[in-house]
Write a protein that holds these residues in place. Structure first.
Motif, PDB file in Angstrom:
ATOM      1  N   PRO A 108      24.638 117.197  73.988  1.00 24.95           N
ATOM      2  CA  PRO A 108      25.564 117.000  72.951  1.00 24.95           C
ATOM      3  C   PRO A 108      24.933 117.008  71.368  1.00 24.95           C
ATOM      4  CG  PRO A 108      25.950 115.473  74.862  1.00 24.95           C
ATOM      5  CD  PRO A 108      24.593 116.187  75.035  1.00 24.95           C
ATOM      6  N   ASP A 109      25.678 117.095  70.748  1.00 22.88           N
ATOM      7  CA  ASP A 109      25.073 117.029  69.151  1.00 22.88           C
ATOM      8  C   ASP A 109      25.862 115.747  68.444  1.00 22.88           C
ATOM      9  OD1 ASP A 109      26.849 120.111  67.832  1.00 22.88           O
ATOM     10  OD2 ASP A 109      27.633 118.185  68.823  1.00 22.88           O
ATOM     11  N   TYR A 110      27.253 115.467  68.868  1.00 19.78           N
ATOM     12  CA  TYR A 110      27.778 114.277  68.356  1.00 19.78           C
ATOM     13  C   TYR A 110      28.062 113.296  69.358  1.00 19.78           C
ATOM     14  CZ  TYR A 110      27.879 116.708  63.744  1.00 19.78           C
ATOM     15  OH  TYR A 110      27.382 117.465  62.653  1.00 19.78           O
ATOM     16  N   TRP A 111      28.148 112.272  68.828  1.00 20.83           N
ATOM     17  CA  TRP A 111      28.639 110.996  69.897  1.00 20.83           C
ATOM     18  C   TRP A 111      29.587 110.104  69.308  1.00 20.83           C
ATOM     19  CZ3 TRP A 111      26.448 110.484  74.897  1.00 20.83           C
ATOM     20  CH2 TRP A 111      25.165 111.394  75.556  1.00 20.83           C
ATOM     21  N   GLY A 112      30.449 109.501  70.033  1.00 18.88           N
ATOM     22  CA  GLY A 112      31.141 108.320  69.611  1.00 18.88           C
ATOM     23  C   GLY A 112      30.219 106.979  69.901  1.00 18.88           C
ATOM     24  N   GLN A 113      31.086 105.830  69.451  1.00 13.69           N
ATOM     25  CA  GLN A 113      30.384 104.786  69.634  1.00 13.69           C
ATOM     26  C   GLN A 113      30.394 104.002  70.833  1.00 13.69           C
ATOM     27  OE1 GLN A 113      33.275 104.923  68.685  1.00 13.69           O
ATOM     28  NE2 GLN A 113      34.530 103.407  69.486  1.00 13.69           N
ATOM     29  N   GLY A 114      31.249 104.398  71.520  1.00 10.31           N
ATOM     30  CA  GLY A 114      31.466 103.978  72.882  1.00 10.31           C
ATOM     31  C   GLY A 114      32.172 103.123  73.085  1.00 10.31           C
ATOM     32  N   THR A 115      32.790 102.612  74.542  1.00 10.90           N
ATOM     33  CA  THR A 115      33.870 101.619  74.732  1.00 10.90           C
ATOM     34  C   THR A 115      33.473 101.043  75.830  1.00 10.90           C
ATOM     35  OG1 THR A 115      36.207 101.121  74.905  1.00 10.90           O
ATOM     36  CG2 THR A 115      35.675 103.196  75.945  1.00 10.90           C
ATOM     37  N   GLN A 116      33.484  99.646  75.932  1.00 11.37           N
ATOM     38  CA  GLN A 116      32.967  98.836  77.297  1.00 11.37           C
ATOM     39  C   GLN A 116      34.132  98.801  78.337  1.00 11.37           C
ATOM     40  OE1 GLN A 116      30.198  97.131  77.704  1.00 11.37           O
ATOM     41  NE2 GLN A 116      30.865  96.902  79.765  1.00 11.37           N
ATOM     42  N   VAL A 117      33.604  99.350  79.473  1.00  8.03           N
ATOM     43  CA  VAL A 117      34.489  98.982  80.745  1.00  8.03           C
ATOM     44  C   VAL A 117      33.915  98.147  81.702  1.00  8.03           C
ATOM     45  CG1 VAL A 117      35.437 100.400  82.792  1.00  8.03           C
ATOM     46  CG2 VAL A 117      35.404 101.564  80.728  1.00  8.03           C
ATOM     47  N   THR A 118      34.595  97.166  82.140  1.00  7.93           N
ATOM     48  CA  THR A 118      33.999  96.148  82.988  1.00  7.93           C
ATOM     49  C   THR A 118      35.164  95.838  84.049  1.00  7.93           C
ATOM     50  OG1 THR A 118      32.972  94.797  81.098  1.00  7.93           O
ATOM     51  CG2 THR A 118      33.354  93.621  83.411  1.00  7.93           C
ATOM     52  N   VAL A 119      34.286  96.254  85.298  1.00  9.20           N
ATOM     53  CA  VAL A 119      35.398  95.881  86.621  1.00  9.20           C
ATOM     54  C   VAL A 119      34.939  94.851  87.125  1.00  9.20           C
ATOM     55  CG1 VAL A 119      36.122  97.152  88.614  1.00  9.20           C
ATOM     56  CG2 VAL A 119      35.467  98.394  86.421  1.00  9.20           C
ATOM     57  N   SER A 120      35.719  94.023  87.327  1.00 10.57           N
ATOM     58  CA  SER A 120      35.296  92.678  87.984  1.00 10.57           C
ATOM     59  C   SER A 120      36.548  91.788  88.215  1.00 10.57           C
ATOM     60  CB  SER A 120      34.444  91.781  86.934  1.00 10.57           C
ATOM     61  OG  SER A 120      34.214  90.520  87.295  1.00 10.57           O
TER      62      SER A 120
END
Length: 121
Positions: A108-120
């Motif tokens: 990749p050349d560009y990225w997003g900031q990310g989003t947290q996924v928590t499975v619990s």
């Protein structure tokens, strides 16, 4: 300029579902492949899924095959990751990225900031 903004993460119980969104701006999705990656604490980043520029070719990591589905809405210039039958081991920060080309494979050349996924439970 090129921007990727993820949304849709959160806390979900095992067996549940989430849909992540990756809103793209500054370029058209029908010119580039888009990939989803994830990184769990203490682990290396791994590729989860990828969608080619045409939207007709997809790929998935073995760990999510059959549970996750990548898709896009050209009118909204947005890529989605539908995640079903979630497991605790799916817990991670999920990021979308623009691939350097029309097909999956190159870095990749560009990225997003990310989003947290928590499975619990």
């Amino acid at each position: 300029q090129v921007q990727l903004v993820e949304s849709g993460g959160g806390l979900v119980q095992p067996g549940g579902s989430l849909r992540l969104s990756c809103a793209a701006s500054g370029f058209s999705l029908d010119s580039y492949a888009i990939a989803w990656f994830r990184q769990a604490p203490g682990k290396e980043r791994e590729g989860v899924s990828c969608l080619s520029y045409s939207g007709r070719s997809t790929s998935y990591a073995d760990s999510v095959e059959g549970r996750f589905t990548i898709s896009r809405d050209n009118a909204k210039n947005t890529v989605y990751l539908q995640m079903n039958s979630l497991k605790p081991e799916d817990t991670a920060v999920y990021s979308c990225a623009r691939v350097r080309g029309r097909f999956c494979g190159p870095d990749p050349d560009y990225w997003g900031q990310g989003t947290q996924v928590t499975v619990s439970s």
